[in-house]
Design an enzyme around this catalytic site. Structure first.
Site, PDB file in Angstrom:
ATOM      1  N   THR A   1       0.829  -1.218   0.000  1.00 32.61           N
ATOM      2  CA  THR A   1       0.000   0.000   0.000  1.00 32.61           C
ATOM      3  C   THR A   1       0.859   1.262   0.000  1.00 32.61           C
ATOM      4  O   THR A   1       0.324   2.364  -0.147  1.00 32.61           O
ATOM      5  CB  THR A   1      -0.951   0.040   1.225  1.00 32.61           C
ATOM      6  OG1 THR A   1      -0.178  -0.205   2.412  1.00 32.61           O
ATOM      7  CG2 THR A   1      -2.042  -0.988   1.116  1.00 32.61           C
TER       8      THR A   1
ATOM      9  N   TYR B   1      -6.927  -8.093  10.789  1.00 32.24           N
ATOM     10  CA  TYR B   1      -6.201  -6.892  11.222  1.00 32.24           C
ATOM     11  C   TYR B   1      -6.234  -6.780  12.748  1.00 32.24           C
ATOM     12  O   TYR B   1      -5.186  -6.689  13.390  1.00 32.24           O
ATOM     13  CB  TYR B   1      -6.848  -5.663  10.582  1.00 32.24           C
ATOM     14  CG  TYR B   1      -6.139  -4.354  10.868  1.00 32.24           C
ATOM     15  CD1 TYR B   1      -4.947  -4.032  10.236  1.00 32.24           C
ATOM     16  CD2 TYR B   1      -6.676  -3.427  11.753  1.00 32.24           C
ATOM     17  CE1 TYR B   1      -4.299  -2.820  10.490  1.00 32.24           C
ATOM     18  CE2 TYR B   1      -6.042  -2.217  12.007  1.00 32.24           C
ATOM     19  CZ  TYR B   1      -4.849  -1.917  11.371  1.00 32.24           C
ATOM     20  OH  TYR B   1      -4.216  -0.723  11.625  1.00 32.24           O
TER      21      TYR B   1
ATOM     22  N   THR C   1      -5.720   8.267  11.972  1.00 33.82           N
ATOM     23  CA  THR C   1      -4.778   9.340  11.645  1.00 33.82           C
ATOM     24  C   THR C   1      -4.888   9.645  10.154  1.00 33.82           C
ATOM     25  O   THR C   1      -5.109   8.736   9.354  1.00 33.82           O
ATOM     26  CB  THR C   1      -3.351   8.887  12.014  1.00 33.82           C
ATOM     27  OG1 THR C   1      -3.318   8.640  13.420  1.00 33.82           O
ATOM     28  CG2 THR C   1      -2.314   9.946  11.682  1.00 33.82           C
TER      29      THR C   1
ATOM     30  N   ALA D   1       3.572  -0.067  15.988  1.00 38.66           N
ATOM     31  CA  ALA D   1       2.391   0.722  15.629  1.00 38.66           C
ATOM     32  C   ALA D   1       1.163  -0.155  15.855  1.00 38.66           C
ATOM     33  O   ALA D   1       0.711  -0.860  14.960  1.00 38.66           O
ATOM     34  CB  ALA D   1       2.476   1.175  14.168  1.00 38.66           C
TER      35      ALA D   1
HETATM   36  P1  NAD Z   1      -0.087   2.523   4.930  1.00 40.68           P
HETATM   37  O1  NAD Z   1      -0.874   1.445   4.303  1.00 40.68           O
HETATM   38  O2  NAD Z   1       0.087   3.806   4.196  1.00 40.68           O
HETATM   39  O3  NAD Z   1       1.357   2.024   5.372  1.00 40.68           O
HETATM   40  C1  NAD Z   1       1.675   0.683   5.632  1.00 40.68           C
HETATM   41  C2  NAD Z   1       2.986   0.376   4.918  1.00 40.68           C
HETATM   42  O4  NAD Z   1       3.372  -0.984   5.212  1.00 40.68           O
HETATM   43  C3  NAD Z   1       2.867   0.472   3.397  1.00 40.68           C
HETATM   44  O5  NAD Z   1       3.955   1.205   2.887  1.00 40.68           O
HETATM   45  C4  NAD Z   1       2.890  -0.984   2.939  1.00 40.68           C
HETATM   46  O6  NAD Z   1       3.392  -1.142   1.624  1.00 40.68           O
HETATM   47  C5  NAD Z   1       3.773  -1.605   3.999  1.00 40.68           C
HETATM   48  N1  NAD Z   1       3.590  -3.059   4.171  1.00 40.68           N
HETATM   49  C6  NAD Z   1       2.435  -3.749   4.263  1.00 40.68           C
HETATM   50  N2  NAD Z   1       2.683  -5.057   4.411  1.00 40.68           N
HETATM   51  C7  NAD Z   1       4.042  -5.202   4.421  1.00 40.68           C
HETATM   52  C8  NAD Z   1       4.911  -6.310   4.532  1.00 40.68           C
HETATM   53  N3  NAD Z   1       4.446  -7.552   4.682  1.00 40.68           N
HETATM   54  N4  NAD Z   1       6.255  -6.087   4.487  1.00 40.68           N
HETATM   55  C9  NAD Z   1       6.751  -4.833   4.333  1.00 40.68           C
HETATM   56  N5  NAD Z   1       5.959  -3.740   4.204  1.00 40.68           N
HETATM   57  C10 NAD Z   1       4.620  -3.933   4.258  1.00 40.68           C
HETATM   58  O7  NAD Z   1      -0.804   2.800   6.347  1.00 40.68           O
HETATM   59  P2  NAD Z   1      -0.467   3.844   7.506  1.00 40.68           P
HETATM   60  O8  NAD Z   1      -1.719   4.549   7.816  1.00 40.68           O
HETATM   61  O9  NAD Z   1       0.755   4.601   7.189  1.00 40.68           O
HETATM   62  O10 NAD Z   1      -0.190   2.846   8.719  1.00 40.68           O
HETATM   63  C11 NAD Z   1       1.119   2.593   9.217  1.00 40.68           C
HETATM   64  C12 NAD Z   1       0.995   1.727  10.468  1.00 40.68           C
HETATM   65  O11 NAD Z   1       0.236   2.418  11.471  1.00 40.68           O
HETATM   66  C13 NAD Z   1       0.297   0.398  10.233  1.00 40.68           C
HETATM   67  O12 NAD Z   1       0.930  -0.604  10.998  1.00 40.68           O
HETATM   68  C14 NAD Z   1      -1.091   0.646  10.764  1.00 40.68           C
HETATM   69  O13 NAD Z   1      -1.695  -0.552  11.210  1.00 40.68           O
HETATM   70  C15 NAD Z   1      -0.830   1.598  11.912  1.00 40.68           C
HETATM   71  N6  NAD Z   1      -2.006   2.405  12.220  1.00 40.68           N
HETATM   72  C16 NAD Z   1      -2.422   3.386  11.377  1.00 40.68           C
HETATM   73  C17 NAD Z   1      -3.575   4.105  11.684  1.00 40.68           C
HETATM   74  C18 NAD Z   1      -4.081   5.206  10.806  1.00 40.68           C
HETATM   75  O14 NAD Z   1      -5.157   5.741  11.082  1.00 40.68           O
HETATM   76  N7  NAD Z   1      -3.389   5.653   9.789  1.00 40.68           N
HETATM   77  C19 NAD Z   1      -4.298   3.803  12.847  1.00 40.68           C
HETATM   78  C20 NAD Z   1      -3.837   2.772  13.658  1.00 40.68           C
HETATM   79  C21 NAD Z   1      -2.688   2.085  13.347  1.00 40.68           C
END
Ligand code: NAD
Ligand code: UDP
Ligand code: UDP
Length: 315
Positions: free
Chosen positions: A39, A147, A177, A116
């Site tokens: 993603t 998830y 976020t 995270a």
């Molecule tokens: P995002 O999807 O933009 O980022 C996730 C990243 O992880 C992407 O770059 C994706 O390519 C990479 N990824 C996924 N699976 C992978 C794998 N197996 N190996 C290596 N890379 C992998 O999402 P985000 O919003 O930036 O979220 C980042 C983190 O924060 C995540 O762990 C998410 O669960 C956590 N989080 C985000 C939110 C939010 O509201 N944005 C809320 C709670 C938790």
């Protein structure tokens, strides 16, 4: 955190991860960004590629990785429901095998490691707002479980590696976020509504739009994350990081229509299964231990995000 630490950011090409890479490079550190680009996108980090202290590696965290590092930020995991449900088995592997590999790396190198985690560990909460002491209300076999349960198992692994192997952990439970660099097709509500409003397409409200969320701007989130990393080593969390200002999804849609000046219509589509009815962080622990609270109003954060998507859609 001392300057010139070697810091690994998994998921570093994603929305939050790329902003974290920016902050760490600005702080004088060496950053190794790993991402499988499921993603995330190269363009989120392309401005860093010319920096001598920045390195990027295509890598899937479900496989082992042997590198030498001082700190690890484990962010790799798709975060949007449509993306994490696309390949649920891979999502669970990413959370569980990814946590095991990153924790094994932290154990061998004696690195500190940040996880995270998410408000989703509370599921569809029966306690409101949600304090860290609430154990949650999660359907273990539903469509969101890959998830939610993955992130819950990852927290278990972090705390067991801490108790059993003395790994130095930090765990934040991140609430919704938003901000620039969200993927335009990410599927989460803020990016969906802004892209729909700017394209004059219908705004897709799921259910009656009366479900609530609390939206935190990305710079506030990362301020909280850095304070957690800089806090005394015995403060390991889990700690909620999010903006307690709660609004209904309908109110969010109306605010985005007002701020974009769009004429898009609201349409109502079926509510996805297990969609939480309400969500608001109790941030008393973050206030007390990290002296942290969000500073950016939702209106200001949305304006920045709208400006980003306007530029993106004009390309
Ligand atoms: P995002 O999807 O933009 O980022 C996730 C990243 O992880 C992407 O770059 C994706 O390519 C990479 N990824 C996924 N699976 C992978 C794998 N197996 N190996 C290596 N890379 C992998 O999402 P985000 O919003 O930036 O979220 C980042 C983190 O924060 C995540 O762990 C998410 O669960 C956590 N989080 C985000 C939110 C939010 O509201 N944005 C809320 C709670 C938790
Ligand atoms: N691991 C890794 N990099 C390292 C050390 C370990 O990717 O530098 C992975 C490896 O796949 C291992 C996992 O982390 O299986 C868990 O490590 P741990 O030491 O806890 O387990 P063990 O090696 O004893 O199975
Ligand atoms: N949502 C919506 N329309 C959309 C996308 C999401 O009404 O186009 C709703 C969704 O049903 C949920 C809320 O907005 O109630 C937040 O959804 P998101 O996927 O952003 O995050 P999460 O449900 O994981 O908090």
């Amino acid at each position: 955190m001392q300057p010139s630490n070697r810091i690994l950011v998994s998921g570093g090409a994603g929305f939050i991860g790329s902003h974290l890479c920016d902050l760490l490079i600005a702080g004088g550190h060496e950053v190794l960004c790993i991402d499988n680009y499921f993603t995330g996108r190269r363009r989120n980090i392309e401005h860093l590629l010319s920096k001598p202290r920045f390195e990027v590696m295509r890598h899937d965290v479900t496989f082992p990785l042997y590198v030498e590092v001082d700190d690890i930020y484990n962010l790799a995991c798709p975060a949007s429901p449509i993306h994490y449900q696309y390949d649920p088995v891979q999502t669970l592997k990413t959370s569980v095998h990814g946590a095991i590999n990153m924790l094994g790396l932290a154990k061998r190198t004696r690195a500190r490691i940040f996880q995270a985690s998410t408000s989703e560990v509370y599921g569809d909460p029966s306690v409101h707002p949600q304090p860290e002491s609430y154990w949650g209300h999660v359907n273990p076999i539903g469509v969101r479980a890959c998830y939610d349960e993955g992130k819950r198992a990852a927290e278990t692994l972090f705390f067991d590696y801490h108790r059993q192997h003395k790994v130095r952990i930090k765990v934040a439970r991140i609430f919704n976020t938003y901000g620039p660099r969200m993927h335009p097709n990410d599927g989460r509500v803020v990016s969906n509504f802004i892209v729909q409003a700017l394209s004059n397409n219908d705004i897709t409200l799921f259910g009656d739009g009366n479900q609530t969320r609390s939206f935190c701007y990305v710079s506030d989130l990362l301020d909280g994350v850095q304070r957690l990393m800089n806090a005394p080593e015995d403060f390991i969390g889990p700690v909620n990081i999010g903006n307690p200002r709660e609004s209904t999804i309908r109110e969010l849609a109306e605010m985005i229509l007002r701020l974009t000046g769009s004429k898009s219509k609201l349409i109502f589509l079926p509510l996805p299964s297990d969609d939480p009815r309400q969500r608001q962080p109790d941030i008393r622990l973050a206030r007390a231990k990290l002296d942290w609270e969000p500073k950016v109003t939702v209106e200001d954060g949305l304006k920045e995000t709208i400006a980003y998507f306007r530029r993106l859609l004009a390309e």
